[in-house]
Design an enzyme around this catalytic site. Structure first.
Site, PDB file in Angstrom:
ATOM      1  N   TRP A  10     -18.942   8.900  -7.412  1.00 15.04           N
ATOM      2  CA  TRP A  10     -18.105   7.848  -6.794  1.00 15.04           C
ATOM      3  C   TRP A  10     -17.128   8.407  -5.761  1.00 15.04           C
ATOM      4  O   TRP A  10     -16.491   7.658  -5.039  1.00 15.04           O
ATOM      5  CB  TRP A  10     -17.311   7.099  -7.866  1.00 15.04           C
ATOM      6  CG  TRP A  10     -18.160   6.315  -8.829  1.00 15.04           C
ATOM      7  CD1 TRP A  10     -19.530   6.200  -8.853  1.00 15.04           C
ATOM      8  CD2 TRP A  10     -17.695   5.514  -9.934  1.00 15.04           C
ATOM      9  NE1 TRP A  10     -19.931   5.400  -9.885  1.00 15.04           N
ATOM     10  CE2 TRP A  10     -18.820   4.960 -10.578  1.00 15.04           C
ATOM     11  CE3 TRP A  10     -16.429   5.221 -10.451  1.00 15.04           C
ATOM     12  CZ2 TRP A  10     -18.731   4.130 -11.692  1.00 15.04           C
ATOM     13  CZ3 TRP A  10     -16.326   4.404 -11.563  1.00 15.04           C
ATOM     14  CH2 TRP A  10     -17.472   3.853 -12.172  1.00 15.04           C
ATOM     15  N   LYS A  11     -16.971   9.728  -5.748  1.00 15.49           N
ATOM     16  CA  LYS A  11     -15.987  10.369  -4.851  1.00 15.49           C
ATOM     17  C   LYS A  11     -14.619   9.720  -5.052  1.00 15.49           C
ATOM     18  O   LYS A  11     -14.307   9.297  -6.166  1.00 15.49           O
ATOM     19  CB  LYS A  11     -16.489  10.314  -3.402  1.00 15.49           C
ATOM     20  CG  LYS A  11     -17.899  10.905  -3.285  1.00 15.49           C
ATOM     21  CD  LYS A  11     -18.336  11.201  -1.887  1.00 15.49           C
ATOM     22  CE  LYS A  11     -19.756  11.765  -1.930  1.00 15.49           C
ATOM     23  NZ  LYS A  11     -20.254  12.144  -0.636  1.00 15.49           N
ATOM     24  N   HIS A  95     -19.649  20.849  -5.023  1.00 15.49           N
ATOM     25  CA  HIS A  95     -20.046  19.838  -4.032  1.00 15.49           C
ATOM     26  C   HIS A  95     -19.650  20.328  -2.642  1.00 15.49           C
ATOM     27  O   HIS A  95     -18.613  20.974  -2.480  1.00 15.49           O
ATOM     28  CB  HIS A  95     -19.367  18.498  -4.351  1.00 15.49           C
ATOM     29  CG  HIS A  95     -19.918  17.378  -3.516  1.00 15.49           C
ATOM     30  ND1 HIS A  95     -19.517  17.173  -2.223  1.00 15.49           N
ATOM     31  CD2 HIS A  95     -20.870  16.450  -3.778  1.00 15.49           C
ATOM     32  CE1 HIS A  95     -20.198  16.143  -1.733  1.00 15.49           C
ATOM     33  NE2 HIS A  95     -21.013  15.689  -2.652  1.00 15.49           N
ATOM     34  N   GLU A 167     -28.330  19.166  -1.846  1.00 19.09           N
ATOM     35  CA  GLU A 167     -27.715  18.171  -0.980  1.00 19.09           C
ATOM     36  C   GLU A 167     -27.553  18.736   0.431  1.00 19.09           C
ATOM     37  O   GLU A 167     -26.569  19.435   0.709  1.00 19.09           O
ATOM     38  CB  GLU A 167     -26.337  17.774  -1.525  1.00 19.09           C
ATOM     39  CG  GLU A 167     -26.377  17.180  -2.901  1.00 19.09           C
ATOM     40  CD  GLU A 167     -25.195  16.242  -3.140  1.00 19.09           C
ATOM     41  OE1 GLU A 167     -25.443  15.052  -3.374  1.00 19.09           O
ATOM     42  OE2 GLU A 167     -24.047  16.685  -3.051  1.00 19.09           O
ATOM     43  N   GLY A 173     -23.662  11.055   3.378  1.00 22.76           N
ATOM     44  CA  GLY A 173     -22.829  10.007   3.948  1.00 22.76           C
ATOM     45  C   GLY A 173     -23.140   9.684   5.397  1.00 22.76           C
ATOM     46  O   GLY A 173     -22.383   8.994   6.070  1.00 22.76           O
ATOM     47  N   SER A 212     -27.597  10.418   1.203  1.00 20.03           N
ATOM     48  CA  SER A 212     -28.020   9.079   1.654  1.00 20.03           C
ATOM     49  C   SER A 212     -29.248   8.568   0.900  1.00 20.03           C
ATOM     50  O   SER A 212     -30.118   7.925   1.481  1.00 20.03           O
ATOM     51  CB  SER A 212     -28.262   9.073   3.166  1.00 20.03           C
ATOM     52  OG  SER A 212     -27.069   9.440   3.850  1.00 20.03           O
ATOM     53  N   GLY A 233     -23.992   9.061  -3.611  1.00 23.92           N
ATOM     54  CA  GLY A 233     -22.621   8.756  -3.233  1.00 23.92           C
ATOM     55  C   GLY A 233     -22.481   7.285  -2.881  1.00 23.92           C
ATOM     56  O   GLY A 233     -22.263   6.425  -3.744  1.00 23.92           O
ATOM     57  N   GLY A 234     -22.637   6.981  -1.605  1.00 17.51           N
ATOM     58  CA  GLY A 234     -22.414   5.622  -1.108  1.00 17.51           C
ATOM     59  C   GLY A 234     -23.109   4.537  -1.915  1.00 17.51           C
ATOM     60  O   GLY A 234     -22.509   3.514  -2.263  1.00 17.51           O
TER      61      GLY A 234
END
Ligand code: PGA
Length: 255
Positions: A10-11, A95, A167, A173, A212, A233-234
């Protein structure tokens, strides 16, 4: 057989109300599964509440970072045992945002990895190249360096119950995704590196793709033999988006 792991990073997003809704949506919209594990990694202040809400459901909880120290005078840091204490079972380490924005080194990442493991957390080790490094054909050497630093510090046995996330930094992102073939090449490289040390350990490690990932590109990525899930993430911030990836994993696992 390796299971899929679909993990939401979720950052620095969310608040109490939005988190509750998101977790409720994920629990309601996915099922306990023999083949697909589901994990959420909220920001630190919400870990205990999210772990409590997840309760004994199939949704697991992890942190986005962890201290390499056990306890003591480390203002602002969070010890691995504290994360266990509030219900976490996983911790993301290394990360690219931690490496780039907060200067985490390979050695520090290795120390965090070891500390997480020693406290009974499953570390998710993130590695990956920048765009410049990819263009300079350094993808494999960068991933090798980042992975070797941890293997050298912890020993290959420390990967028996670990997770690696590949990653590519240029895909995080940005809406750009590695193609399934590009990702598979690197995943295979990572597994081969581990295999040279211990084939059995290498065969069991879950290697996630991150960058992504979303419902539309997940099926192609997850069909690849060495891609065992995603670090998202997003698309982990809305239950429908996240569940689309969980659903893709369930479908690929069943096919
Ligand atoms: P993204 O982030 O899915 O928004 O690209 C992935 C990550 O940084 O873990």
């Amino acid at each position: 057989m390796r299971k899929f792991l679909v993990a939401g990073n979720w950052k620095m997003n969310g608040d109490t109300a939005r988190n509750r809704e998101l977790v409720a949506g994920i629990i309601a919209g996915s099922k306990p599964s023999e083949t697909v594990e589901v994990l959420v990694c909220p920001p630190f202040p919400y870990l205990a509440a999210v772990a409590e809400q997840a309760g004994d459901s199939h949704v697991m909880v992890g942190s986005q970072n962890v201290s390499e120290h056990e306890s003591g005078a480390y203002t602002g840091e969070t010890a691995p045992a504290m994360l266990r204490d509030v219900g976490c079972t996983y911790a993301i380490v290394g990360h690219s945002e931690r490496r780039t924005l907060y200067g985490e080194t390979d050695d520090q990442v290795a120390a965090k990895y070891r500390a997480a493991l020693d406290a009974g957390l499953t570390p998710i080790l993130c590695i990956g190249e920048t765009l410049e490094e990819r263009e300079a054909m350094q993808t494999e050497s960068v991933c090798s360096r980042q992975l070797s630093a941890v293997v050298a510090a912890t020993g290959i046995e420390a990967f028996a119950s670990a997770v690696i996330a590949y990653e590519p930094v240029w895909a995080i992102g940005t809406g750009l995704t590695a193609t399934p073939e590009q990702a598979q090449d690197v995943h295979l490289h990572i597994r081969s590196m581990l295999s040279a040390e211990n084939a059995e350990v290498a065969a069991g490690v879950q290697i996630l793709y991150g960058g992504s990932m979303k419902g539309e590109n997940a099926p192609g990525l997850l069909t690849m033999p060495d891609i065992d899930g995603g670090l998202i993430g997003g698309a982990s911030l809305k239950s429908a988006d996240f569940l689309a990836i969980v659903e893709a994993a369930v479908e690929v696992a069943g096919s």
